[in-house]
Design an enzyme around this catalytic site. Structure first.
Site: not given
Ligand SMILES: *[C@@H]1O[C@H](CO)[C@@H](O)[C@H](O)[C@H]1NC(C)=O
Ligand SMILES: *[C@@H]1O[C@H](CO)[C@@H](O)[C@H](O)[C@H]1NC(C)=O
Ligand SMILES: *[C@@H]1O[C@H](CO)[C@@H](O)[C@H](O)[C@H]1NC(C)=O
Ligand SMILES: *[C@@H]1O[C@H](CO)[C@@H](O)[C@H](O)[C@H]1NC(C)=O
Ligand SMILES: *[C@@H]1O[C@H](CO)[C@@H](O)[C@H](O)[C@H]1NC(C)=O
Ligand SMILES: *[C@@H]1O[C@H](CO)[C@@H](O)[C@H](O)[C@H]1NC(C)=O
Length: 507
Positions: A100, A333, A399
Site C-alpha cells: 500500500r 493501533y 495500517e
C-alpha cells in the site's frame, strides 16, 4: 495514579482471543487474492526527491520546512523515489502479497490541477510495473495528508467546495493511467483525524484553527471547519467513486474505498455516563464518516451537538455519498479510554471536541517509551462492531504496527509481539464472520513519521539516516513477518524465536 494506570494497562493488554487460534499460520486465512498480507507507506514519508522532476510542495512540505517535524523534512526521507527497484525486490524477498502506497498529487499534477507531469507519471508507472512483475498487488491511496500547497493557497483546500472538481480530475488521471494494473483505490487516508489536527487544534497541516481551541493559527475556524472540511472530503470521495464506477469499473474490474482512523473506545469507568460517552465516541469518530457512507447522513448525536455548524446533505448529495464504496480501510493501533465530558456542551462556543462531550485518553504502559499498549482485542471489537452496525462491509486493515524509538535495537521483540497479537485477533474475527480482506503493517521501512519526525519509527526495516546509501536493514520483525508469510506451519512465538536465535545474529 501511576500504580492505577499501570494496573489498568496490564488488564487491557492481556485480554486476549480464544485459545483456538493460539497456533496459526498464514494459510489459516483465505488465500490471496481473497485475503492479502502486505505493508504500507505514504508518498511524502518515503519518496524524498521532494523538489525533483517537477514536483511542487504539498502542505506537508510547508509544515516540514517550518520546522514542525522536529526539524526533519521529507526532502530525502527513504529516497524511495530512486530506490523503488531494490525496495520492491526486498518486498518480494519478504514475501509481501500487496503493497500500500500513496501517489503524491503534486508530483503527478504539479499545481494540483492542469497538466500532468510526465516524470511523475513515469515514476508511478515504473513502481506499479515493478510490483506487478514481482507478483505484489498495488493498493493505492490518492490523498495521504499531502494536499498540493497551490490548492491550499488558491482557495483553502478542503474548506472550499472547489476541491471536489480538482480532486475528481486528479483521480481521473490516476484511474485512466494506472487503473489497468491497480485494482484497489483508496480515496482518502484517515480524514477523520486529518481534519481534527488540521482544522480544529491546528497542530498538523494545513494548521487552520481559532482561539481558544487552537492557539497558533493565522486563519481558520475550529468551530466550523472540521465539519466543513469533512463534508467536502465526503463529497470529493463520492465524486471520485462515482466516476470510477461509471467510467472504469466495468472494464478494469477494481475496487474503490476510503480509509478511517480507528481507536477502539473503552469506558473509563463502569458508570452509565462513561458508557454513553463511549458510544458517542464511536459515533463522532467513525459514525461521522460511516453513517453518511452507509446510510446517507451524519449520526443524530453529531447533528444535534454541532447544530447549524455542520453542513447538511441535500437529497442528491446524500444519494451520491450513500453506498459510494466497495470497502472500508482502517488504521488501527490501539484502544483509548472514553470519559464523559458532558459539561463541555454547556458552552455556546464549541469545537468538534466539545461537541463530542467526551475525552479520549490513550493509555501508555511506559511513559518514557514510544510503544503503544498491545491491545489486539480492540481490533476484534472494531470488526464485530462493523459487522453488527454497518452491514459487515469488506474491510482492509490498512495500517497496524508498533512504534519504537528509531534507534532502538534491531531485535524488536515488542513489535513482533504486537504484530502477532493483532494478526491472531484478526483471524479470530475472520473466523467469526468478519468480512476483512487484508492486513497491512505500518510501515514497510522506517519513514518520516507525522508525529515524531525521525525520532520514532514503525518499520520492519531500519534505515540509518547517517548512512549515505540509506541501506535497509531487517529487524527481527521483518524476519518474523517473512517467516509467517512463507511458512505453512507457524508454531508458537517462542518456537519461532528459538529457531531463529542462531540464524538471526549471523545475518
Ligand atoms: C505556539 O507557538 C509558540 C511560539 O512559536 C510555541 O512556543 C507554542 O508551543 C505553540 N503552541 C502550540 C499549542 O502549538
Ligand atoms: C466561526 O464561524 C461561526 C459560524 O459562522 C461564527 O459564529 C464564529 O464567530 C466564527 N469564529 C471565528 C473565530 O471566526
Ligand atoms: C520504558 O521505556 C524506556 C525507553 O524505551 C526503557 O529504557 C525502560 O526500560 C522501559 N521501562 C519498562 C518498565 O519497561
Ligand atoms: C540515532 O543514531 C544516529 C547515528 O548513530 C545519531 O546521529 C542520532 O543522533 C541518533 N538519534 C537518536 C534520536 O538517538
Ligand atoms: C461472534 O459473532 C456473533 C454474531 O455477530 C457475536 O454475537 C459474538 O459476540 C461474536 N464473538 C466475538 C468474540 O466477537
Ligand atoms: C507443524 O506443527 C505441528 C505442531 O503444531 C507439528 O506437530 C508438526 O510436526 C509440524 N509440521 C512440520 C512439517 O513442521
Amino acid at each position: 495514579m501511576l500504580r492505577v494506570s499501570l494496573l489498568l494497562c496490564f488488564l487491557l493488554t492481556i485480554k486476549s482471543v480464544s485459545s483456538s487460534t493460539d497456533n496459526f499460520c498464514r494459510d489459516d486465512f483465505p488465500l490471496a487474492p481473497a485475503f492479502v498480507f502486505g505493508a504500507s507507506s505514504s508518498a511524502y514519508q518515503v519518496e524524498g526527491a521532494a523538489g525533483e522532476d517537477g514536483r511542487t510542495p504539498s502542505i506537508l512540505d510547508t509544515y516540514a520546512q517550518a520546522g514542525h517535524f522536529h526539524g526533519a523534512t521529507g526532502d530525502v526521507a527513504c529516497d524511495a523515489y530512486h530506490k523503488y527497484k531494490e525496495d520492491v525486490q526486498l518486498m518480494a524477498d519478504t514475501g509481501l502479497e500487496a503493497y500500500r502506497f500513496s501517489i503524491s498529487w503534486s508530483r503527478l499534477i504539479p499545481n494540483g490541477k492542469g497538466p500532468v507531469n510526465p516524470k511523475g507519471l513515469q515514476y508511478y508507472n515504473n513502481l506499479i510495473d515493478q510490483l506487478i512483475s514481482h507478483g505484489i498487488q498495488p493498493h493505492v491511496t490518492l490523498h495521504h495528508s499531502d494536499l498540493p500547497q497551490a490548492l491550499d493557497d488558491e482557495y483553502g483546500g478542503w474548506v472550499s467546495r472547489k476541491i471536489v472538481k480538482d480532486f475528481t480530475a486528479y483521480a481521473d488521471v490516476c484511474f485512466k493511467n494506472f487503473g489497468d494494473r491497480v485494482l484497489h483505490w483508496t480515496t482518502m487516508n484517515e480524514p477523520n483525524v486529518f481534519v481534527l489536527g488540521g482544522y480544529d487544534s491546528g497542530f498538523s497541516p494545513p494548521q487552520r484553527c481559532s482561539i481558544p481551541f487552537g492557539l497558533n493559527c493565522s486563519r481558520g475556524n475550529s468551530s466550523t471547519e472540521p465539519y466543513l472540511a469533512t463534508h467536502n472530503i465526503l463529497l470529493s470521495h463520492a465524486s471520485a467513486a462515482r466516476l470510477y464506477k461509471k467510467n472504469y469499473q466495468d472494464k478494469q474490474r477494481g475496487f474503490i474505498g476510503i480509509n478511517l482512523f480507528a481507536f477502539w473506545f473503552f469506558p473509563q469507568t463502569k458508570t452509565i455516563e462513561d458508557e454513553l460517552a463511549t458510544q458517542r465516541g464511536l459515533d463522532f469518530y467513525f459514525g461521522w464518516y460511516l453513517n453518511p457512507l452507509v446510510f446517507g447522513d451524519y449520526p443524530d448525536v453529531v447533528k444535534t451537538n454541532a447544530g447549524s455548524r455542520i453542513p447538511f446533505f441535500t437529497r442528491l448529495e446524500s444519494q451520491s455519498v450513500k453506498g459510494s464504496f466497495d470497502f472500508i480501510g482502517f488504521n488501527y493501533y490501539t484502544v483509548s479510554y472514553a470519559e464523559d465530558n458532558s459539561i463541555s456542551l454547556k458552552s455556546t462556543n464549541r469545537d468538534y471536541i466539545a461537541d463530542s462531550a467526551m475525552k479520549t485518553r490513550l493509555l501508555k504502559c511506559n511513559e518514557s517509551s514510544f510503544e503503544y499498549p498491545i491491545a489486539p482485542w480492540g481490533l476484534q471489537r472494531l470488526l464485530e462492531y462493523m459487522k453488527q452496525n454497518y452491514g459487515n462491509p469488506p474491510i482492509y486493515i490498512h495500517e497496524n504496527g508498533q512504534q519504537t524509538a528509531r534507534n532502538s535495537s534491531l531485535e524488536d521483540r515488542s513489535r513482533v509481539k504486537y504484530l502477532r497479537g493483532h494478526i491472531q485477533s484478526l483471524l479470530a474475527a475472520v473466523r467469526n464472520g468478519s468480512n476483512a480482506r487484508g492486513y497491512f503493517i505500518w510501515s514497510f521501512m522506517d519513514s518520516l513519521e507525522l508525529l515524531n519526525g525521525y525520532e520514532s519509527s514503525f518499520g520492519l526495516y531500519y534505515i540509518d539516516l547517517d548512512d549515505p546509501d540509506l541501506k535497509r536493514q531487517p529487524k527481527l520483525s521483518a524476519h518474523w513477518y517473512s517467516h509467517f508469510l512463507k511458512s505453512k506451519n507457524l508454531t508458537s512465538l517462542d518456537g519461532f524465536l528459538e529457531s531463529l536465535s542462531h540464524g538471526y545474529h549471523s545475518q
